[in-house]
Scaffold this motif. Structure first.
Motif, mmCIF file in Angstrom:
data_model
loop_
_atom_site.group_PDB
_atom_site.id
_atom_site.type_symbol
_atom_site.label_atom_id
_atom_site.label_comp_id
_atom_site.label_asym_id
_atom_site.label_seq_id
_atom_site.Cartn_x
_atom_site.Cartn_y
_atom_site.Cartn_z
ATOM 1 N N GLY A 116 0.839 -1.190 0.000
ATOM 2 C CA GLY A 116 0.000 0.000 0.000
ATOM 3 C C GLY A 116 0.873 1.238 0.000
ATOM 4 N N ALA A 117 0.336 2.353 -0.490
ATOM 5 C CA ALA A 117 1.101 3.593 -0.560
ATOM 6 C C ALA A 117 0.180 4.778 -0.317
ATOM 7 C CB ALA A 117 1.789 3.724 -1.914
ATOM 8 N N GLY A 118 0.766 5.874 0.164
ATOM 9 C CA GLY A 118 -0.002 7.086 0.408
ATOM 10 C C GLY A 118 0.871 8.312 0.292
ATOM 11 N N TYR A 119 0.232 9.463 0.120
ATOM 12 C CA TYR A 119 1.009 10.707 0.045
ATOM 13 C C TYR A 119 0.221 11.854 0.668
ATOM 14 C CZ TYR A 119 -1.827 12.626 -3.814
ATOM 15 O OH TYR A 119 -2.849 13.125 -4.580
ATOM 16 N N SER A 120 0.934 12.930 0.985
ATOM 17 C CA SER A 120 0.311 14.120 1.547
ATOM 18 C C SER A 120 1.123 15.337 1.121
ATOM 19 C CB SER A 120 0.268 14.040 3.078
ATOM 20 O OG SER A 120 -0.303 15.205 3.642
ATOM 21 N N VAL A 121 0.429 16.403 0.721
ATOM 22 C CA VAL A 121 1.094 17.638 0.311
ATOM 23 C C VAL A 121 0.451 18.815 1.031
ATOM 24 C CG1 VAL A 121 1.780 16.747 -1.951
ATOM 25 C CG2 VAL A 121 -0.427 17.885 -1.697
ATOM 26 N N LEU A 171 6.277 23.223 -15.574
ATOM 27 C CA LEU A 171 5.762 23.422 -14.223
ATOM 28 C C LEU A 171 4.564 24.362 -14.227
ATOM 29 C CD1 LEU A 171 9.356 23.970 -13.173
ATOM 30 C CD2 LEU A 171 7.988 22.329 -11.892
ATOM 31 N N ASP A 172 3.611 24.092 -13.354
ATOM 32 C CA ASP A 172 2.470 24.977 -13.160
ATOM 33 C C ASP A 172 2.291 25.296 -11.687
ATOM 34 O OD1 ASP A 172 0.177 26.460 -13.449
ATOM 35 O OD2 ASP A 172 -1.144 24.742 -13.647
ATOM 36 N N ARG A 173 2.234 24.251 -10.842
ATOM 37 C CA ARG A 173 2.029 24.423 -9.407
ATOM 38 C C ARG A 173 3.080 23.642 -8.624
ATOM 39 N NH1 ARG A 173 -2.540 23.613 -12.050
ATOM 40 N NH2 ARG A 173 -2.483 21.374 -11.741
ATOM 41 N N ARG A 174 3.417 24.181 -7.460
ATOM 42 C CA ARG A 174 4.224 23.443 -6.484
ATOM 43 C C ARG A 174 3.550 23.640 -5.136
ATOM 44 N NH1 ARG A 174 5.285 26.822 -10.395
ATOM 45 N NH2 ARG A 174 7.335 26.816 -11.340
ATOM 46 N N ARG A 175 3.597 22.637 -4.288
ATOM 47 C CA ARG A 175 3.002 22.750 -2.955
ATOM 48 C C ARG A 175 4.068 23.265 -1.986
ATOM 49 N NH1 ARG A 175 -2.284 20.954 -2.880
ATOM 50 N NH2 ARG A 175 -2.823 20.526 -5.061
ATOM 51 N N VAL A 176 3.656 24.193 -1.098
ATOM 52 C CA VAL A 176 4.604 24.876 -0.233
ATOM 53 C C VAL A 176 4.097 24.884 1.207
ATOM 54 C CG1 VAL A 176 5.858 27.034 0.166
ATOM 55 C CG2 VAL A 176 5.225 26.374 -2.167
ATOM 56 N N LEU A 177 4.952 24.498 2.123
ATOM 57 C CA LEU A 177 4.612 24.541 3.542
ATOM 58 C C LEU A 177 4.399 25.978 4.004
ATOM 59 C CD1 LEU A 177 7.271 22.000 4.846
ATOM 60 C CD2 LEU A 177 4.800 21.633 4.923
ATOM 61 N N ALA A 178 3.390 26.183 4.832
ATOM 62 C CA ALA A 178 3.168 27.494 5.441
ATOM 63 C C ALA A 178 4.139 27.695 6.592
ATOM 64 C CB ALA A 178 1.725 27.591 5.944
ATOM 65 N N LYS A 179 4.304 28.937 7.020
ATOM 66 C CA LYS A 179 5.177 29.218 8.150
ATOM 67 C C LYS A 179 4.702 28.450 9.375
ATOM 68 C CE LYS A 179 7.118 32.986 10.910
ATOM 69 N NZ LYS A 179 7.168 34.466 11.113
ATOM 70 N N GLY A 180 5.598 27.680 9.977
ATOM 71 C CA GLY A 180 5.265 26.885 11.152
ATOM 72 C C GLY A 180 4.717 25.506 10.836
ATOM 73 N N GLU A 181 4.341 25.252 9.580
ATOM 74 C CA GLU A 181 3.851 23.935 9.179
ATOM 75 C C GLU A 181 5.030 22.993 9.010
ATOM 76 O OE1 GLU A 181 0.823 22.040 5.779
ATOM 77 O OE2 GLU A 181 1.772 23.996 5.464
ATOM 78 N N ILE A 236 11.065 23.528 -7.274
ATOM 79 C CA ILE A 236 10.955 22.783 -6.012
ATOM 80 C C ILE A 236 9.586 22.904 -5.345
ATOM 81 C CG2 ILE A 236 11.931 22.507 -3.701
ATOM 82 C CD1 ILE A 236 13.767 21.570 -5.954
ATOM 83 N N GLY A 237 9.085 21.757 -4.850
ATOM 84 C CA GLY A 237 7.854 21.718 -4.072
ATOM 85 C C GLY A 237 8.017 20.813 -2.857
ATOM 86 N N ASP A 238 7.208 21.036 -1.836
ATOM 87 C CA ASP A 238 7.235 20.230 -0.614
ATOM 88 C C ASP A 238 6.209 19.098 -0.700
ATOM 89 O OD1 ASP A 238 9.077 22.048 0.521
ATOM 90 O OD2 ASP A 238 7.436 23.332 1.234
ATOM 91 N N ALA A 239 6.546 17.942 -0.118
ATOM 92 C CA ALA A 239 5.625 16.802 -0.180
ATOM 93 C C ALA A 239 6.134 15.677 0.696
ATOM 94 C CB ALA A 239 5.477 16.302 -1.617
ATOM 95 N N ALA A 240 5.265 14.694 0.928
ATOM 96 C CA ALA A 240 5.627 13.496 1.680
ATOM 97 C C ALA A 240 4.933 12.285 1.074
ATOM 98 C CB ALA A 240 5.226 13.638 3.153
ATOM 99 N N GLY A 241 5.615 11.151 1.087
ATOM 100 C CA GLY A 241 5.040 9.910 0.579
ATOM 101 C C GLY A 241 5.543 8.717 1.361
ATOM 102 N N ALA A 242 4.775 7.638 1.330
ATOM 103 C CA ALA A 242 5.140 6.449 2.088
ATOM 104 C C ALA A 242 4.581 5.200 1.420
ATOM 105 C CB ALA A 242 4.620 6.544 3.525
ATOM 106 N N ILE A 291 6.836 19.296 7.834
ATOM 107 C CA ILE A 291 6.725 18.200 6.875
ATOM 108 C C ILE A 291 6.498 16.867 7.581
ATOM 109 C CG2 ILE A 291 9.196 17.624 6.750
ATOM 110 C CD1 ILE A 291 6.606 17.770 3.849
ATOM 111 N N GLU A 292 6.954 16.728 8.830
ATOM 112 C CA GLU A 292 6.749 15.477 9.553
ATOM 113 C C GLU A 292 5.267 15.122 9.671
ATOM 114 O OE1 GLU A 292 10.644 17.195 11.051
ATOM 115 O OE2 GLU A 292 8.659 17.950 10.500
ATOM 116 N N ASP A 293 4.415 16.126 9.830
ATOM 117 C CA ASP A 293 2.975 15.860 9.929
ATOM 118 C C ASP A 293 2.431 15.286 8.628
ATOM 119 O OD1 ASP A 293 2.864 16.796 12.558
ATOM 120 O OD2 ASP A 293 2.568 18.869 11.907
#
Length: 334
Positions: A9-14, A47-57, A165-171, A59-61
């Motif tokens: 199984g796999a999942g992701y979050s941006v 490129l069109d969009r990249r996901r970006v962490l907000a201040k204080g957000e 560059i964009g921020d993201a997480a996957g597992a 990536i571990e979450d």
């Protein structure tokens, strides 16, 4: 009979934050031509969009969200996991890696072995390979491989490569399986180019000023990524060629025709990706470049999770470009 290991199984979050091509962050990009007569930012197309962490957000979450989704897809609970592989970059501390904090946030058992793999950007592929070998050897049953990248906060936005560059997480969960089985892997290492792609503390130069980047939350100096002129040349030469060579060599070694393959690669520039598509000639070539940009270490688990239920070919081939310098390919039998 040897137990085969595969993706269960796999999942992701941006992040919700979106950065478009006209974002003010890119206002200071160097538009001068380099030694090859190329404007670096112009290389990173598609490129069109990249996901970006907000201040204080953090990536571990997002890594925890991605891991929870992967566990759910696999029908497993945290108690079913034996090992946690992967990497969080850029980590909160030089050591330990934030993967240990992810272990805590997920509520994994204390017996779970945590194995941070510092091999940007091939961390996910190497984690899957090690996890599969542990299953095949009977040393572990189910392993979680999780990666997260927060690199939008660690770029020099005068440099052309920063635009991708964009921020993201996957597992992904790796365990006993007869689907998405890890068949083989292959690496080509050009360690003479060790200095070409680096993340470290460095001063930046903007409008006649010399600046030391600082974390907006802590106010402390923070590392910044750099691609030297040699690194730029490697991207357009050594890496451009090596991705196709390693991919085709791996397929040939396993008697697999490219037409049997769904391909996923490093994604930063449509120019390079079009070249690899033409050289390798897979049946399908899947990416999320326009939607998510270059997610560095998270590119591979995110794209695998994004498309996992849609893959119809007999094999999946994933090829990572990485610092050090190296290219790693992994072949899955679907």
């Amino acid at each position: 009979m040897t137990q085969t290991a595969g993706i269960l199984g796999a999942g992701y979050s941006v992040p919700n934050g979106v950065r478009r091509n006209d974002d003010p962050a890119y206002a200071s990009l160097n538009q001068n031509r380099n030694a090859q007569g190329v404007i670096e930012a112009a290389v990173f197309r598609g490129l069109d969009r990249r996901r970006v962490l907000a201040k204080g957000e953090r990536i571990e979450d997002h890594v925890v969200k991605a891991a929870d989704l992967a566990l759910g897809k696999a029908g497993l609970e945290p108690v079913d996991i034996d090992r946690l592989y992967g990497y969080i970059t850029v980590p909160e501390y030089l050591t330990p890696n934030s993967l240990y904090h992810v272990h805590h946030l997920l509520g994994l058992p204390s017996e779970v072995m945590v194995v941070p793999i510092n091999s940007e950007y091939s961390n996910f592929l190497l984690g899957v390979v090690h996890a599969a070998e542990a299953v095949e050897a009977g040393r572990a049953r189910n392993s979680l491989v999780a990666c997260g990248a927060n690199w939008t906060g660690h770029m020099d936005y005068t440099k052309g490569h920063a635009v991708s560059i964009g921020d993201a997480a996957g597992a992904a969960v790796v365990g006993p399986s007869d689907r998405f089985v890890v068949v083989d892997h292959l690496t080509q290492t050009a360690s003479s180019q060790y200095h070409g792609l680096t993340m470290t503390m460095r001063t930046l130069h903007l409008n006649g000023l010399t600046l030391l980047p600082a974390d907006p939350v802590t106010g402390l100096p923070t590392p910044t990524y750099d691609m030297t002129q040699t690194g730029i040349e490697d991207l357009g030469g050594l890496v451009k060629d090596a991705v196709a060579v390693v991919a085709l060599d791996l397929l040939k070694r396993n008697d697999v025709d490219p037409n049997q393959v769904t391909l996923m690669t490093h994604q930063g520039s449509r120019i390079l990706m079009d070249h690899w598509n033409e050289r390798i000639k897979p049946r399908e070539y899947l990416d999320t470049l326009a939607e998510h940009g270059n997610m560095t270490v998270a590119t591979y688990p995110v794209n695998l999770a994004y498309y996992l239920d849609e893959i119809t070919t007999e094999y999946t081939l994933i090829v990572a470009v990485a610092c050090g310098l190296h290219v790693t390919a992994m072949l899955l039998r679907n």
